[in-house]
Motif scaffolding. Sequence first.
Motif, PDB file in Angstrom:
ATOM      1  N   THR A  34       0.828  -1.197   0.000  1.00  0.00           N
ATOM      2  CA  THR A  34       0.000   0.000   0.000  1.00  0.00           C
ATOM      3  C   THR A  34       0.866   1.253   0.000  1.00  0.00           C
ATOM      4  OG1 THR A  34      -1.705  -1.196   1.217  1.00  0.00           O
ATOM      5  CG2 THR A  34      -1.886   1.192   1.171  1.00  0.00           C
ATOM      6  N   GLN A  38       1.181   4.337  -2.850  1.00  0.00           N
ATOM      7  CA  GLN A  38       0.911   5.731  -2.529  1.00  0.00           C
ATOM      8  C   GLN A  38       2.125   6.632  -2.766  1.00  0.00           C
ATOM      9  OE1 GLN A  38      -2.198   6.665  -2.139  1.00  0.00           O
ATOM     10  NE2 GLN A  38      -2.507   4.497  -2.530  1.00  0.00           N
ATOM     11  N   THR A  43       1.222  10.889  -3.224  1.00  0.00           N
ATOM     12  CA  THR A  43       0.282  11.276  -2.182  1.00  0.00           C
ATOM     13  C   THR A  43       0.791  10.922  -0.793  1.00  0.00           C
ATOM     14  OG1 THR A  43      -0.938   9.204  -2.261  1.00  0.00           O
ATOM     15  CG2 THR A  43      -1.695  10.974  -3.704  1.00  0.00           C
ATOM     16  N   ASP A  50      -7.427   2.306   0.571  1.00  0.00           N
ATOM     17  CA  ASP A  50      -6.168   1.851  -0.042  1.00  0.00           C
ATOM     18  C   ASP A  50      -5.788   0.471   0.473  1.00  0.00           C
ATOM     19  OD1 ASP A  50      -5.896   4.321  -1.390  1.00  0.00           O
ATOM     20  OD2 ASP A  50      -4.844   5.183   0.330  1.00  0.00           O
TER      21      ASP A  50
END
Length: 59
Positions: A34, A38, A43, A50
């Motif tokens: 994850t 990202q 981000t 997510d």
Amino acid sequence: MHRLDSHALTRHATQLHETPDGHNALVSLLICTTAVQQIVPGTEHITLADLKAVNISTR
């Protein structure tokens, strides 16, 4: 992940413990996968959506 909220993972502790069955290696894989997803778009935020979007197989 310098911009990650300091409580991003503790906020989702229940989800992390339940998925996938609380196995440390699989939870670590879920978090790392994850996080990488990202970092790529820049981000650096990990949301419950997510975490749920990542498919970690236990087989």
